[in-house]
Motif scaffolding. Structure first.
Motif, PDB file in Angstrom:
ATOM      1  N   CYS B  15      -4.124  -6.783   3.028  1.00  0.00           N
ATOM      2  CA  CYS B  15      -4.103  -8.125   3.624  1.00  0.00           C
ATOM      3  C   CYS B  15      -5.325  -8.793   3.388  1.00  0.00           C
ATOM      4  O   CYS B  15      -6.462  -8.112   3.562  1.00  0.00           O
ATOM      5  CB  CYS B  15      -3.706  -8.034   5.052  1.00  0.00           C
ATOM      6  SG  CYS B  15      -4.267  -9.057   5.810  1.00  0.00           S
ATOM      7  N   CYS B  18      -4.857 -14.241   5.262  1.00  0.00           N
ATOM      8  CA  CYS B  18      -4.072 -15.479   5.072  1.00  0.00           C
ATOM      9  C   CYS B  18      -3.711 -16.655   6.416  1.00  0.00           C
ATOM     10  O   CYS B  18      -2.863 -17.617   6.301  1.00  0.00           O
ATOM     11  CB  CYS B  18      -3.383 -16.035   3.910  1.00  0.00           C
ATOM     12  SG  CYS B  18      -1.906 -15.130   4.905  1.00  0.00           S
ATOM     13  N   CYS B  21       1.649 -15.218   8.520  1.00  0.00           N
ATOM     14  CA  CYS B  21       2.291 -14.257   8.864  1.00  0.00           C
ATOM     15  C   CYS B  21       2.072 -14.231  10.862  1.00  0.00           C
ATOM     16  O   CYS B  21       3.008 -14.989  11.507  1.00  0.00           O
ATOM     17  CB  CYS B  21       1.994 -12.652   9.387  1.00  0.00           C
ATOM     18  SG  CYS B  21       0.501 -12.573   9.326  1.00  0.00           S
TER      19      CYS B  21
HETATM   20  S1  SF4 Z   1       0.881 -13.038   5.873  1.00  0.00           S
HETATM   21 FE1  SF4 Z   1      -0.479 -11.804   7.180  1.00  0.00          FE
HETATM   22  S2  SF4 Z   1      -0.033  -9.723   6.916  1.00  0.00           S
HETATM   23 FE2  SF4 Z   1       0.526 -11.189   5.189  1.00  0.00          FE
HETATM   24  S3  SF4 Z   1      -1.408 -11.215   3.717  1.00  0.00           S
HETATM   25 FE3  SF4 Z   1      -1.318 -13.165   4.971  1.00  0.00          FE
HETATM   26  S4  SF4 Z   1      -2.379 -12.352   6.956  1.00  0.00           S
HETATM   27 FE4  SF4 Z   1      -2.293 -10.412   6.034  1.00  0.00          FE
END
Ligand code: SF4
Ligand code: ATP
Ligand code: SF4
Ligand code: MG
Lengths: 144, 444
Positions: B15, B18, B21
């Motif tokens: 992770c 970013c 999600c």
């Molecule tokens: S989308 Fe969510 S789980 Fe995937 S890298 Fe980004 S913060 Fe981490």
């Protein structure tokens, strides 16, 4: 014991704006959910307030107002408009009585169930109306 | 408090923090803590959107791996209809069933037969319970959890029947154990699943009972193995009889509106996609949706054919399913006496009662809850409402709520505390020092 008001909020209702109708219901529902009021009571308040909002939007020919009060004992909602009023309250309270236009019926309204629904879903229900002065519905709900 | 099982798993090492999600989650169930995504378990409805949006492989589904299959002695595959549209419109579902056998399953049971019993039961339920409308289809586990969590007052509207996948697993176990003289426990039923959510309905059924299924294998996971087999079979054989009966209705169950299309019902609606569902559930909650008898609901925008573990594009999948459904008898004949008996003996029903699972209120004491709500609203007024996410919450309003309820510290907001920004710069190793001066000028 004296009853104390914990929250008091008022919401404006536009006349004839079907798109926006229901926004006061939505906000009241959010408040009740955040406070952890039981789901069944949230549903009853939602149904009753929505019917009242919708009636103003469709029949009052004037904007209106929803006053929401939460006290330590109950939920109280006053829905008021300064519109055309209801000439015969007894008739209006009957299931199935409606003056909805064909257009409103197209949208799924006009079954003449709104006022009876408000009465059924609230613990106390009062309605006052005077031709050309307006209409006020006062409902309370026990939540404890 | 109940521990909730979930169908997704976060891989901390992968992770990057970013926020993709966190931003997409429809129930605000993700926070970023110390630069890593973290799940707020009671809010998650297992929709799988986070899974689909993470490009760092930091969220993985907890389905059973196809490679673990040899561990089970007698294996039954129950394919989701969504798999049938994965192989071109000229390839019959019959070949797909055969392919599953070649991959090592002892038997295949299609949901088409179960669907006939299901439709019988829906019709009886609707005619015997006329007071509560609309009735909501409960096949999609995410829909059921969305209602439990965000629309708890609607749980009574949820159709209390076992989904066809459960029903067929139960039938398979009874049939096979009688035929082979083995105990039902020795038979393992695997759902070939279009999404990760099915997993939770097996491990932790929403109604608190036990599932007849033993596991799920994601379409994604089995697809590569199945693909070549299915193509060989389609070239070599002209199969005319399916291993397990298939109907147009069964195939149509794989896309939104399929049930409605085949049954040609009036006053039935088909709704799919979480934002659409949320809107329609709000309408039902206000009593606004009148004259609707039944709603077919799916969390993916096109139904199961677009689930988080499908491989084919959902639009192509759907159009193939429609094509394929026309090549099979629309309905199957079933033994009506049996259908009646399953219903009367409650076998067709969920074996437990679905209960609401509302989110934690601001406080269990109403006076304190009101105080916290005022604190929340006042604090929210001060916040910039950019929803930048740097506090670790998806929106300023979630942050305000958490500050008010004491779960978060005001200092986590970069606008409130410049210190927080410095900490984040360190945490994410952000370093502009290598940027030369001209570049810097250009950059601004
Ligand atoms: S989308 Fe969510 S789980 Fe995937 S890298 Fe980004 S913060 Fe981490
Ligand atoms: N605020 C109001 N101002 C003026 N007239 C009203 C107002 N509220 C209700 N009425 C009148 O009372 C009638 C009955 O109202 P009620 O809500 O019971 O049924 P309806 O609105 O006609 O149908 P439904 O609520 O089922 O859509 C309405 O048709 C309208 O003529
Ligand atoms: S599965 Fe859905 S509800 Fe759960 S965390 Fe992911 S996006 Fe949110
Ligand atoms: Mg009305």
């Amino acid at each position: 014991m004296k009853e104390t008001i914990l929250i008091s909020q008022s919401f404006h209702i536009e006349e004839g704006d079907f798109e926006k109708a229901g926004t006061a219901t939505e906000k009241i529902r959010e408040i009740l959910k955040s406070l952890g009021i039981k789901p069944d009571i949230v549903r009853r308040v939602s149904v009753a307030v929505f019917e009242a909002e919708m009636n103003i939007c469709m029949y009052a020919h004037s904007p209106g107002n929803v006053l929401f009060n939460l006290t330590d004992l109950k939920i109280e909602v006053q829905v008021t408009d300064c519109g055309v009023g209801i000439p015969d309250l007894e008739k209006a309270m009957q299931k199935g009585w409606s003056t909805a236009t064909d257009e409103m019926r197209e949208l799924g309204f006009g079954a003449g169930l709104g006022l009876p629904n408000m009465k059924e879903n609230s613990n106390t229900f009062r309605i006052e109306s005077e031709p050309d002065k307006g209409t006020r519905v006062i409902m309370t709900f026990d939540y404890l | 408090m109940t521990e909730y099982y979930h169908s997704i798993q976060f891989i901390e090492e992968s992770c990057t923090g970013c926020m993709a999600c966190m931003r997409i989650c429809p129930t605000s169930a993700i926070r970023i803590r110390r630069g890593k995504a973290a799940l707020v378990s009671e809010r998650c409805i297992d929709c799988g959107l986070c899974l689909q949006v993470c490009t760092h492989k930091a969220i993985v589904p907890k389905t059973d791996a196809f490679s673990t299959l040899p561990r089970f002695s007698y294996k039954v595959a129950i394919p989701s209809s969504a798999i049938y549209g994965h192989f071109g419109s000229e390839i019959s579902p019959i070949c797909v069933q055969e392919g599953l056998i070649q991959l090592g399953f002892n038997e295949v049971f299609d949901i088409s037969t179960a669907l006939e019993y299901y439709v019988y039961s829906i019709e009886r339920w609707l005619s015997e319970n006329r007071s509560l409308r609309p009735v909501i289809l409960s096949v999609c586990p995410t829909v059921v959890r969305l209602i439990q969590v965000l629309f708890p007052s609607l749980v009574e509207h949820v159709l209390p029947l076992q989904p066809p996948r459960e029903f067929i697993a139960m039938l398979a176990k009874v049939t096979i154990s009688e035929r082979l003289g083995v105990k039902p426990e020795e038979i393992s039923c695997f759902f070939i699943a279009p999404c990760s959510a099915i997993m939770i309905s097996i491990k932790q059924p929403a109604e608190g009972s036990r599932s007849s299924l033993d596991g799920t294998i994601g379409i994604q996971d089995i697809y590569n193995h199945l693909y070549s087999k299915v193509f060989e079979i389609s070239k070599e054989h002209t199969l005319s009889e399916p291993i397990s009966p298939i109907s147009g209705l069964g195939i149509s169950f794989g896309y939104v509106g399929g049930l409605l299309r085949i049954l040609a019902k009036e006053r039935w609606l088909a709704v799919a996609g979480l934002s659409n569902l949320i809107r329609i559930f709000q309408e039902i909650e206000s009593g606004r949706l009148r004259g609707v008898e039944f709603i077919e609901c799916w969390s993916s925008p096109l139904g199961c054919c677009g689930g988080s573990l499908t491989v084919e594009s959902s639009y192509i999948n759907r159009s193939r399913l429609i094509d394929l459904s026309n090549r099979f008898p629309q309905r199957l004949e079933i033994d009506l006496d049996a259908a009646k008996k399953y219903y009367d003996d409650k076998i067709s029903f969920l074996h437990g009662k679905l209960l609401p699972r509302p989110l934690k209120p601001l406080d269990t004491n109403i006076l304190r809850a009101v105080k916290k709500m005022k604190k929340r609203d006042e604090f929210l007024k001060l916040l910039p409402k950019f929803n930048c996410g740097l506090c670790g919450c998806p929106t300023c309003s979630t942050f305000a709520e958490e500050v008010a309820s004491g779960q978060e510290d005001k200092e986590s907001c970069v606008f409130f505390s410049p210190n927080r920004l410095r900490k984040l710069i360190n945490l994410y190793n952000i370093d502009f020092s290598s940027l030369s001066e001209d570049e810097e000028e250009e950059a601004f």
